[in-house]
Design a protein around this motif. Structure first.
Motif, PDB file in Angstrom:
ATOM      1  N   CYS A 101       0.959  -0.988   0.031  1.00 33.28           N
ATOM      2  CA  CYS A 101      -0.127   0.010  -0.040  1.00 33.28           C
ATOM      3  C   CYS A 101       0.874   1.141  -0.157  1.00 33.28           C
ATOM      4  N   GLY A 102       0.142   2.550   0.160  1.00 31.23           N
ATOM      5  CA  GLY A 102       0.840   3.769   0.178  1.00 31.23           C
ATOM      6  C   GLY A 102       1.154   4.464   1.213  1.00 31.23           C
ATOM      7  N   ASP A 103       0.719   5.400   1.686  1.00 28.85           N
ATOM      8  CA  ASP A 103       1.137   6.254   2.793  1.00 28.85           C
ATOM      9  C   ASP A 103       0.427   5.861   4.299  1.00 28.85           C
ATOM     10  N   THR A 104       0.125   4.539   4.611  1.00 26.68           N
ATOM     11  CA  THR A 104      -0.244   4.162   5.748  1.00 26.68           C
ATOM     12  C   THR A 104       0.805   4.493   7.064  1.00 26.68           C
ATOM     13  N   TYR A 105       2.422   4.276   6.494  1.00 27.42           N
ATOM     14  CA  TYR A 105       3.157   4.453   7.241  1.00 27.42           C
ATOM     15  C   TYR A 105       4.143   5.469   6.238  1.00 27.42           C
ATOM     16  N   ARG A 106       4.300   6.669   6.677  1.00 29.60           N
ATOM     17  CA  ARG A 106       5.326   7.528   5.784  1.00 29.60           C
ATOM     18  C   ARG A 106       6.518   7.181   5.359  1.00 29.60           C
TER      19      ARG A 106
ATOM     20  N   GLY B 183      -4.180   0.443  -1.542  1.00 30.42           N
ATOM     21  CA  GLY B 183      -4.119   2.033  -1.789  1.00 30.42           C
ATOM     22  C   GLY B 183      -2.730   2.348  -2.609  1.00 30.42           C
ATOM     23  N   LEU B 184      -2.809   2.209  -3.900  1.00 31.28           N
ATOM     24  CA  LEU B 184      -1.725   2.646  -4.866  1.00 31.28           C
ATOM     25  C   LEU B 184      -1.563   4.176  -4.963  1.00 31.28           C
ATOM     26  N   PRO B 185      -0.471   4.848  -4.489  1.00 29.40           N
ATOM     27  CA  PRO B 185      -0.374   6.231  -4.631  1.00 29.40           C
ATOM     28  C   PRO B 185      -0.507   6.723  -5.822  1.00 29.40           C
ATOM     29  N   GLY B 186      -1.168   7.944  -6.179  1.00 31.06           N
ATOM     30  CA  GLY B 186      -1.123   8.558  -7.216  1.00 31.06           C
ATOM     31  C   GLY B 186       0.326   8.953  -8.036  1.00 31.06           C
ATOM     32  N   ALA B 187       1.049   8.981  -7.007  1.00 30.94           N
ATOM     33  CA  ALA B 187       2.707   9.153  -7.381  1.00 30.94           C
ATOM     34  C   ALA B 187       3.044   8.142  -8.256  1.00 30.94           C
TER      35      ALA B 187
ATOM     36  N   ALA C 197       8.128  -2.322 -24.372  1.00 31.79           N
ATOM     37  CA  ALA C 197       7.559  -3.739 -24.842  1.00 31.79           C
ATOM     38  C   ALA C 197       6.457  -4.125 -23.875  1.00 31.79           C
ATOM     39  N   LEU C 198       5.867  -3.232 -22.910  1.00 35.80           N
ATOM     40  CA  LEU C 198       4.704  -3.663 -22.088  1.00 35.80           C
ATOM     41  C   LEU C 198       3.642  -3.965 -22.796  1.00 35.80           C
ATOM     42  N   GLU C 199       3.092  -5.295 -22.497  1.00 41.56           N
ATOM     43  CA  GLU C 199       1.943  -5.881 -22.991  1.00 41.56           C
ATOM     44  C   GLU C 199       0.717  -6.047 -21.960  1.00 41.56           C
ATOM     45  N   HIS C 200       1.390  -6.104 -20.565  1.00 36.18           N
ATOM     46  CA  HIS C 200       0.097  -6.255 -19.606  1.00 36.18           C
ATOM     47  C   HIS C 200       0.456  -5.421 -18.379  1.00 36.18           C
ATOM     48  N   LEU C 201      -0.605  -4.347 -18.182  1.00 33.43           N
ATOM     49  CA  LEU C 201      -0.564  -3.720 -17.030  1.00 33.43           C
ATOM     50  C   LEU C 201      -1.703  -3.741 -16.004  1.00 33.43           C
ATOM     51  N   GLU C 202      -1.410  -4.023 -14.982  1.00 34.00           N
ATOM     52  CA  GLU C 202      -2.488  -4.297 -13.906  1.00 34.00           C
ATOM     53  C   GLU C 202      -2.016  -3.294 -12.814  1.00 34.00           C
ATOM     54  N   LEU C 203      -3.078  -2.609 -12.432  1.00 34.22           N
ATOM     55  CA  LEU C 203      -2.992  -1.597 -11.243  1.00 34.22           C
ATOM     56  C   LEU C 203      -4.323  -1.805 -10.374  1.00 34.22           C
ATOM     57  N   TRP C 204      -4.003  -2.242  -9.027  1.00 27.31           N
ATOM     58  CA  TRP C 204      -5.184  -2.199  -7.990  1.00 27.31           C
ATOM     59  C   TRP C 204      -5.015  -0.927  -7.171  1.00 27.31           C
ATOM     60  N   LEU C 205      -5.823  -0.199  -7.564  1.00 28.08           N
ATOM     61  CA  LEU C 205      -5.819   1.217  -7.271  1.00 28.08           C
ATOM     62  C   LEU C 205      -6.203   1.615  -5.678  1.00 28.08           C
ATOM     63  N   GLY C 206      -7.169   0.871  -5.234  1.00 27.77           N
ATOM     64  CA  GLY C 206      -7.605   0.841  -3.546  1.00 27.77           C
ATOM     65  C   GLY C 206      -8.149   1.980  -3.500  1.00 27.77           C
ATOM     66  N   VAL C 207      -8.279   2.378  -2.052  1.00 26.30           N
ATOM     67  CA  VAL C 207      -8.979   3.445  -1.485  1.00 26.30           C
ATOM     68  C   VAL C 207      -8.058   4.664  -1.079  1.00 26.30           C
ATOM     69  N   ASP C 208      -8.677   5.745  -0.766  1.00 28.05           N
ATOM     70  CA  ASP C 208      -7.686   6.802  -0.303  1.00 28.05           C
ATOM     71  C   ASP C 208      -7.248   6.718   1.312  1.00 28.05           C
ATOM     72  N   GLU C 209      -8.303   5.727   2.164  1.00 32.28           N
ATOM     73  CA  GLU C 209      -7.746   5.715   3.322  1.00 32.28           C
ATOM     74  C   GLU C 209      -6.377   5.002   3.519  1.00 32.28           C
TER      75      GLU C 209
ATOM     76  N   GLY D 151      -4.054   4.974   1.151  1.00 34.42           N
ATOM     77  CA  GLY D 151      -2.997   5.625   0.100  1.00 34.42           C
ATOM     78  C   GLY D 151      -3.376   5.905  -1.077  1.00 34.42           C
ATOM     79  N   GLY D 152      -4.370   5.167  -1.625  1.00 36.15           N
ATOM     80  CA  GLY D 152      -4.911   5.243  -2.984  1.00 36.15           C
ATOM     81  C   GLY D 152      -5.609   6.509  -3.452  1.00 36.15           C
ATOM     82  N   ASN D 153      -4.882   7.403  -3.644  1.00 34.39           N
ATOM     83  CA  ASN D 153      -5.314   8.734  -3.952  1.00 34.39           C
ATOM     84  C   ASN D 153      -5.165   9.110  -5.509  1.00 34.39           C
TER      85      ASN D 153
END
Length: 327
Positions: A142-147, A170-174, A186-198, A200-202
């Motif tokens: 996850c993202g910024d649960t722990y800075r 919670g995938l950070p926008g950054a 060459a990228l053929e497969h991209l998978e992003l689990w974006l999650g929730v803001d709580e 870090g998923g902003n």
């Protein structure tokens, strides 16, 4: 093994069965499989006698690392939880010992071992840059649960990477913006689990724009924008996104997709060229599911629909919608 959060241990990676290296001084090297026949998984399992540095030395002593094709990092801490940074430093420092490595997955951890929101991954950029021949890279956390433990990525240039996967509550926008600014021809497969803001998923739809315009990822054939609390907005953006024309499969599953998102998808560009559309774990009503089936089913599109999730119990239904993976 399925954890409480619905995340599984990896059983196959890069087309190879996953084998966890035994945490002991045996078996002897000759009793292990060929180095290139499995994806090697390293797991400390809270064992105080086997901290990761010792397990890593054991691995590099008994396995011919020059032939290792795939590597999976499981729980890396012993006793009290610790961040991934020292593990990444070991892997990067020994990168030259792995000339055949083509796939790397960080943090193959399930909820019974550690909640995904607690996984402190740090900056993963060096791990990608250290292996210029890498074809597949995945990370869970996850993202910024722990800075101090933020999941971070800088824009990278990588000519060989074909599969890139972020499994996050919670995938950070950054991080999303860094992917969009990277050069990955060459990228053929991209998978992003974006999650929730709580957790870090902003990330916003605007952060996804460079990925959706189709110009930066000319070979992309699978796009997953999943596990999001803004799934309807994402569906609306995807409906007119140039990248969709080149896709074979589209995955908008695991999020809070509702009738609004379903309507946006059907009102946008044709999706009949897709081989597969996955919307599982959704909040779409039966009439709109039937419209999707009627619009795409006759064209041979494999549909992942399942049953609508239950959000009963509240006066404001939106408050009861939930993504598949968050905490």
């Amino acid at each position: 093994m399925t954890g409480p959060d619905g995340i599984d241990h990896i059983e196959e990676f890069h087309g190879l069965p996953v084998l966890t290296l035994p945490r002991d001084e045996t078996p002897a090297p000759e009793t292990l499989p060929e180095p290139d026949a499995v994806a090697w998984r390293l797991d400390c399992g809270w064992d105080q006698e086997w901290p990761f540095a010792r397990l890593w030395r054991r691995f590099t002593d008994v396995v011919d690392t020059e032939r290792v094709r795939a590597l999976v990092i499981g729980p890396w801490w012993c006793g009290e939880y610790s961040e991934l940074r020292p593990v990444l430093e070991l892997i990067v420092a020994d990168a030259a010992r792995f000339p055949a490595l083509r796939a790397l997955f960080l943090a193959d951890v399930v909820g019974e071992e550690c909640e995904v929101s607690w996984l402190r991954i740090n900056d993963i950029t060096p791990a990608i840059e250290a292996f210029p021949l890498l074809e597949e890279f995945g990370v869970r956390g996850c993202g910024d649960t722990y800075r101090d433990g933020d999941l971070r990525l800088r824009p990278v240039k990588h000519d060989r990477l074909r599969v890139l996967r972020f499994e996050s509550g919670g995938l950070p926008g950054a991080v999303v913006r860094a992917v969009g600014a990277s050069e990955l021809p060459a990228l053929e497969h991209l998978e992003l689990w974006l999650g929730v803001d709580e957790y870090g998923g902003n990330a916003t739809v605007a952060d996804l724009a460079p990925l959706l315009d189709g110009g930066r990822l000319p070979r992309l054939r699978h796009l997953g924008l999943q596990n999001s609390e803004i799934q309807d907005e994402i569906a609306g953006a995807v409906a007119s996104a140039p990248v969709v024309a080149g896709l074979r499969s589209l995955d908008l599953s695991m999020g809070v997709l509702s009738d609004a998102g379903a309507e946006a998808l059907l009102a946008g560009q044709p999706l009949t060229h897709l081989k597969e559309l996955d919307l599982n774990h959704h909040f779409v009503s039966k009439p709109w599911i039937e419209r999707i089936e009627h619009a795409l089913g006759p064209h041979g599109v494999r549909l992942g629909l399942g049953s609508a999730m239950d959000y009963s119990g509240g006066t404001d239904e939106d408050e009861w919608r939930y993504v598949a993976v968050s905490e």
